[in-house]
Scaffold this active site. Structure first.
Site, PDB file in Angstrom:
ATOM      1  N   ASP A  84       3.871   9.683  -0.301  1.00 15.69           N
ATOM      2  CA  ASP A  84       4.356  10.848  -1.060  1.00 15.69           C
ATOM      3  C   ASP A  84       3.975  12.179  -0.419  1.00 15.69           C
ATOM      4  O   ASP A  84       4.366  13.237  -0.911  1.00 15.69           O
ATOM      5  CB  ASP A  84       3.825  10.797  -2.504  1.00 15.69           C
ATOM      6  CG  ASP A  84       4.440   9.660  -3.296  1.00 15.69           C
ATOM      7  OD1 ASP A  84       5.485   9.131  -2.872  1.00 15.69           O
ATOM      8  OD2 ASP A  84       3.868   9.286  -4.346  1.00 15.69           O
ATOM      9  N   ARG A  96      14.446  -0.242  -2.825  1.00 13.75           N
ATOM     10  CA  ARG A  96      13.292  -0.256  -3.741  1.00 13.75           C
ATOM     11  C   ARG A  96      13.394  -1.364  -4.798  1.00 13.75           C
ATOM     12  O   ARG A  96      13.646  -1.116  -5.985  1.00 13.75           O
ATOM     13  CB  ARG A  96      13.119   1.117  -4.397  1.00 13.75           C
ATOM     14  CG  ARG A  96      12.797   2.203  -3.394  1.00 13.75           C
ATOM     15  CD  ARG A  96      12.467   3.507  -4.038  1.00 13.75           C
ATOM     16  NE  ARG A  96      11.177   3.505  -4.711  1.00 13.75           N
ATOM     17  CZ  ARG A  96      10.775   4.470  -5.525  1.00 13.75           C
ATOM     18  NH1 ARG A  96      11.562   5.492  -5.762  1.00 13.75           N
ATOM     19  NH2 ARG A  96       9.600   4.418  -6.089  1.00 13.75           N
ATOM     20  N   LYS A 145       1.730  13.042 -12.509  1.00 19.59           N
ATOM     21  CA  LYS A 145       2.992  12.440 -12.958  1.00 19.59           C
ATOM     22  C   LYS A 145       2.891  10.917 -13.000  1.00 19.59           C
ATOM     23  O   LYS A 145       3.205  10.289 -14.014  1.00 19.59           O
ATOM     24  CB  LYS A 145       4.131  12.845 -11.996  1.00 19.59           C
ATOM     25  CG  LYS A 145       5.395  12.033 -12.169  1.00 19.59           C
ATOM     26  CD  LYS A 145       6.496  12.487 -11.233  1.00 19.59           C
ATOM     27  CE  LYS A 145       6.450  11.956  -9.831  1.00 19.59           C
ATOM     28  NZ  LYS A 145       7.000  10.611  -9.617  1.00 19.59           N
ATOM     29  N   ASN A 146       2.446  10.326 -11.879  1.00 15.10           N
ATOM     30  CA  ASN A 146       2.504   8.867 -11.797  1.00 15.10           C
ATOM     31  C   ASN A 146       1.456   8.171 -12.661  1.00 15.10           C
ATOM     32  O   ASN A 146       1.591   6.981 -12.946  1.00 15.10           O
ATOM     33  CB  ASN A 146       2.430   8.415 -10.337  1.00 15.10           C
ATOM     34  CG  ASN A 146       3.702   8.799  -9.588  1.00 15.10           C
ATOM     35  OD1 ASN A 146       4.719   9.115 -10.213  1.00 15.10           O
ATOM     36  ND2 ASN A 146       3.657   8.792  -8.269  1.00 15.10           N
ATOM     37  N   CYS A 159      18.107   3.603  -4.754  1.00 14.33           N
ATOM     38  CA  CYS A 159      17.365   4.855  -4.812  1.00 14.33           C
ATOM     39  C   CYS A 159      17.848   5.661  -3.623  1.00 14.33           C
ATOM     40  O   CYS A 159      18.375   5.093  -2.666  1.00 14.33           O
ATOM     41  CB  CYS A 159      15.884   4.510  -4.721  1.00 14.33           C
ATOM     42  SG  CYS A 159      14.838   5.785  -4.074  1.00 14.33           S
ATOM     43  N   ARG A 208      11.265  17.189 -11.391  1.00  8.80           N
ATOM     44  CA  ARG A 208      10.835  15.836 -11.785  1.00  8.80           C
ATOM     45  C   ARG A 208       9.327  15.686 -11.622  1.00  8.80           C
ATOM     46  O   ARG A 208       8.704  14.946 -12.372  1.00  8.80           O
ATOM     47  CB  ARG A 208      11.509  14.769 -10.891  1.00  8.80           C
ATOM     48  CG  ARG A 208      12.987  14.633 -11.118  1.00  8.80           C
ATOM     49  CD  ARG A 208      13.533  13.474 -10.323  1.00  8.80           C
ATOM     50  NE  ARG A 208      12.942  12.221 -10.788  1.00  8.80           N
ATOM     51  CZ  ARG A 208      13.329  11.016 -10.427  1.00  8.80           C
ATOM     52  NH1 ARG A 208      14.334  10.890  -9.576  1.00  8.80           N
ATOM     53  NH2 ARG A 208      12.751   9.937 -10.891  1.00  8.80           N
TER      54      ARG A 208
HETATM   55  N1  EPU Z   1       8.152  -3.329  -3.432  1.00  9.57           N
HETATM   56  C1  EPU Z   1       8.823  -4.508  -3.360  1.00  9.57           C
HETATM   57  N2  EPU Z   1       9.093  -5.178  -4.522  1.00  9.57           N
HETATM   58  C2  EPU Z   1       8.693  -4.699  -5.730  1.00  9.57           C
HETATM   59  C3  EPU Z   1       7.994  -3.489  -5.800  1.00  9.57           C
HETATM   60  C4  EPU Z   1       7.731  -2.809  -4.620  1.00  9.57           C
HETATM   61  O1  EPU Z   1       9.200  -4.966  -2.289  1.00  9.57           O
HETATM   62  O2  EPU Z   1       8.964  -5.356  -6.745  1.00  9.57           O
HETATM   63  C5  EPU Z   1       7.844  -2.594  -2.194  1.00  9.57           C
HETATM   64  C6  EPU Z   1       8.526  -1.245  -2.121  1.00  9.57           C
HETATM   65  O3  EPU Z   1       9.850  -1.344  -1.670  1.00  9.57           O
HETATM   66  C7  EPU Z   1       7.610  -0.472  -1.199  1.00  9.57           C
HETATM   67  C8  EPU Z   1       6.236  -1.034  -1.527  1.00  9.57           C
HETATM   68  O4  EPU Z   1       6.464  -2.266  -2.206  1.00  9.57           O
HETATM   69  O5  EPU Z   1       7.915  -0.765   0.135  1.00  9.57           O
HETATM   70  C9  EPU Z   1       5.361  -0.170  -2.385  1.00  9.57           C
HETATM   71  O6  EPU Z   1       6.081   0.292  -3.532  1.00  9.57           O
HETATM   72  P1  EPU Z   1       5.390   0.473  -4.921  1.00  9.57           P
HETATM   73  O7  EPU Z   1       5.830  -0.603  -5.836  1.00  9.57           O
HETATM   74  O8  EPU Z   1       3.933   0.672  -4.720  1.00  9.57           O
HETATM   75  O9  EPU Z   1       6.034   1.831  -5.426  1.00  9.57           O
HETATM   76  P2  EPU Z   1       6.385   2.229  -6.903  1.00  9.57           P
HETATM   77  O10 EPU Z   1       5.406   1.672  -7.845  1.00  9.57           O
HETATM   78  O11 EPU Z   1       7.826   1.991  -7.154  1.00  9.57           O
HETATM   79  C10 EPU Z   1       4.891   4.364  -6.900  1.00  9.57           C
HETATM   80  C11 EPU Z   1       5.097   5.826  -7.145  1.00  9.57           C
HETATM   81  C12 EPU Z   1       5.869   6.422  -5.982  1.00  9.57           C
HETATM   82  C13 EPU Z   1       5.089   6.176  -4.687  1.00  9.57           C
HETATM   83  C14 EPU Z   1       4.807   4.680  -4.513  1.00  9.57           C
HETATM   84  C15 EPU Z   1       3.930   4.365  -3.321  1.00  9.57           C
HETATM   85  C16 EPU Z   1       5.225   5.884  -9.558  1.00  9.57           C
HETATM   86  C17 EPU Z   1       6.037   6.122 -10.765  1.00  9.57           C
HETATM   87  N3  EPU Z   1       5.849   5.995  -8.384  1.00  9.57           N
HETATM   88  O12 EPU Z   1       6.186   3.804  -6.824  1.00  9.57           O
HETATM   89  O13 EPU Z   1       5.924   7.815  -6.224  1.00  9.57           O
HETATM   90  O14 EPU Z   1       5.841   6.628  -3.582  1.00  9.57           O
HETATM   91  O15 EPU Z   1       4.146   4.182  -5.696  1.00  9.57           O
HETATM   92  O16 EPU Z   1       2.726   5.021  -3.431  1.00  9.57           O
HETATM   93  O17 EPU Z   1       4.040   5.620  -9.650  1.00  9.57           O
HETATM   94  C18 EPU Z   1       6.829   9.991  -6.088  1.00  9.57           C
HETATM   95  O18 EPU Z   1       5.980  10.350  -6.927  1.00  9.57           O
HETATM   96  O19 EPU Z   1       7.531  10.792  -5.433  1.00  9.57           O
HETATM   97  C19 EPU Z   1       7.021   8.561  -5.860  1.00  9.57           C
HETATM   98  C20 EPU Z   1       8.118   8.083  -5.315  1.00  9.57           C
END
Ligand code: EPU
Length: 423
Positions: free
Chosen positions: A307, A121, A22-23, A116, A399
């Site tokens: 995850d 987030r 998915k991701n 969220c 999802r």
């Molecule tokens: N963060 C910030 N600011 C930002 C972005 C992230 O503070 O602008 C923080 C977040 O709050 C978190 C950390 O950085 O504490 C890491 O978040 P990250 O940005 O890596 O997460 P994401 O890109 O929003 C992806 C996956 C998530 C998975 C996370 C961590 C996708 C679409 N989603 O989210 O997947 O949990 O990486 O590995 O790639 C899931 O599939 O169930 C899911 C939630």
């Protein structure tokens, strides 16, 4: 809204074929915006989030068709540079269109995702990173409005390693003038795959798979084809289905998966008493006599994935002792805990630390899905709980898990999808 009705305690064994990630798909699909033409993404999973991304791209005039897990995306007809709130509120990954739109068209209007189920987030790292590449960014009426004549290379240092921000800034940088350095870049397999796709499109990226990415911007990219990597979280979830079945399970074999991507989970499962064999694209878990209590702390890749935290807690709730599960990536991601407690688990949460005291058995009850991975943990618990468990609102599961109930039925589980009550 559909629900799953599970009669627990059935013998589980057999093979599961793992679908595309998915991701990875959610990053590859918007990456196609970076070039004009037709790209083909094979092994694309049929998931609700993938459909949400498809609808979003279609609202921009992009033409998309799918057949036999291959998604064909024609970006030649793109005519809008906006990601409306209606789409972004359904799925935060919609923010991925920001980088490609500004890089290729010099403009983007993307709704802020908002909150969220498990916390704020934020997307500040996406915005600040793209700003450093020279985009003018304003926040107006809940939207990120970005403009740039042409982005330029820059040094970007992420305070926190972020999958989404790394992907977004990387997609912006590939068409920028000059070289961009991303420090503390995410190293997750989905980011590696995105890099590989961008390179196939003509991008120049060095340091793929490391925390330091060097991107030499090019003037133009071309469309390209790629096969999506297997979903490591789907794979991990089915391994835990085998593990949680304990003595009431035979062996579970995952096919079309990448064992390297779930290395951290395999080590934890071995510590908990499992025997796991791996090949190039398969993993096999033998039945577990008993489940030892094993602590887990989530971390960025290659650490134990956030995850898989909810599913690990479900497994540990039946361990022969107490374990501590800490989430250092998302501090509030414990919505599954009160629901697991309704099934008889003994878990307490303080800040980002769950203390799981193993119980001898769980008992079926009605429980509520709150988000994707929380729901997966409830299904896992339902598979072994005595009596009937109803997992309500399984649209969360749809999802990110393709036909989860059918794959579990094939392993011998008594699980069916029914129309659930409305709330
Ligand atoms: N963060 C910030 N600011 C930002 C972005 C992230 O503070 O602008 C923080 C977040 O709050 C978190 C950390 O950085 O504490 C890491 O978040 P990250 O940005 O890596 O997460 P994401 O890109 O929003 C992806 C996956 C998530 C998975 C996370 C961590 C996708 C679409 N989603 O989210 O997947 O949990 O990486 O590995 O790639 C899931 O599939 O169930 C899911 C939630």
């Amino acid at each position: 809204m559909d629900k799953f009705v599970i009669n627990g305690g059935k013998f589980l064994s057999g093979k599961v074929t793992i679908g595309g990630a998915k991701n990875a798909s959610l990053a590859l699909m918007p990456a196609t915006i970076l070039a004009s033409g037709i790209s083909r993404l094979s092994n694309t999973p049929d998931l609700r989030d993938v459909t949400t991304m498809r609808r979003l791209l279609e609202t921009m005039g992009i033409e998309i068709s799918s057949a036999e897990q291959t998604m064909t995306i024609n970006t030649a007809s793109i005519n809008s540079f906006e990601a409306p709130y209606e789409h972004v509120k359904k799925m935060r990954a919609s923010i991925y269109v920001l980088g490609p739109l500004v890089a290729r068209f010099g403009k983007a209007k993307v709704s802020l995702p908002g909150g969220c189920a498990w916390g704020p987030r934020p997307v500040n790292l996406h915005v600040e990173g793209i700003r450093r590449l020279g985009a003018e960014i304003e926040l107006e009426a809940g939207y990120i409005i970005a403009k740039a004549k042409r982005l330029h290379g820059a040094r970007v240092l992420f305070d926190i390693s972020s999958v989404g921000a790394t992907g977004n800034v990387m997609m912006a940088a590939v068409l920028a003038k000059g070289t961009t350095l991303i420090e503390n870049a995410a190293q997750e397999p989905e980011i590696v795959q995105l890099s590989e796709f961008l390179i196939t499109m003509g991008a120049k990226i060095h340091g793929v798979g490391t925390g330091r990415l060097e991107i030499e911007g090019v003037d133009e990219l071309h469309s390209a084809d790629i096969t999506t990597i297997p979903d490591r979280i789907e794979a991990g979830t089915f391994l835990i289905a085998g593990a949680i079945a304990g003595k009431r399970g035979g062996s579970i074999r995952l096919e079309k998966c990448n064992p390297h991507h779930i290395g951290a989970l395999i080590i934890k499962l071995e510590d908990a008493g499992a025997t796991v064999k791996t090949g190039t694209d398969w993993v096999e878990l033998s039945p577990m006599e008993k489940i030892a209590p094993i602590n887990a702390t989530t971390a960025i890749y290659p650490g134990f994935p956030t995850d898989m935290q909810a599913q690990w807690i479900a497994l540990m709730s039946l361990a022969g002792g107490t374990s501590i599960v800490t989430d250092t990536v998302y501090f509030d991601r414990f919505m599954h805990v009160p629901e697991l407690v309704r099934l008889g688990a003994n878990i307490t949460v303080k800040e980002n630390i769950a203390t799981v005291v193993g119980v001898r058995s769980l008992a079926g009850a009605k429980v509520m899905s709150t988000d994707l991975r929380a729901s997966a943990s409830l299904v896992l618990a339902g598979l072994v709980a005595e009596g009937t468990t109803e997992v309500l609102r399984v649209y969360h599961i749809d999802r990110g898990y393709e036909s989860m109930e059918k794959k579990l039925q094939a392993l011998g589980a008594d699980i069916r999808r029914e129309q659930g009550e409305e709330f």
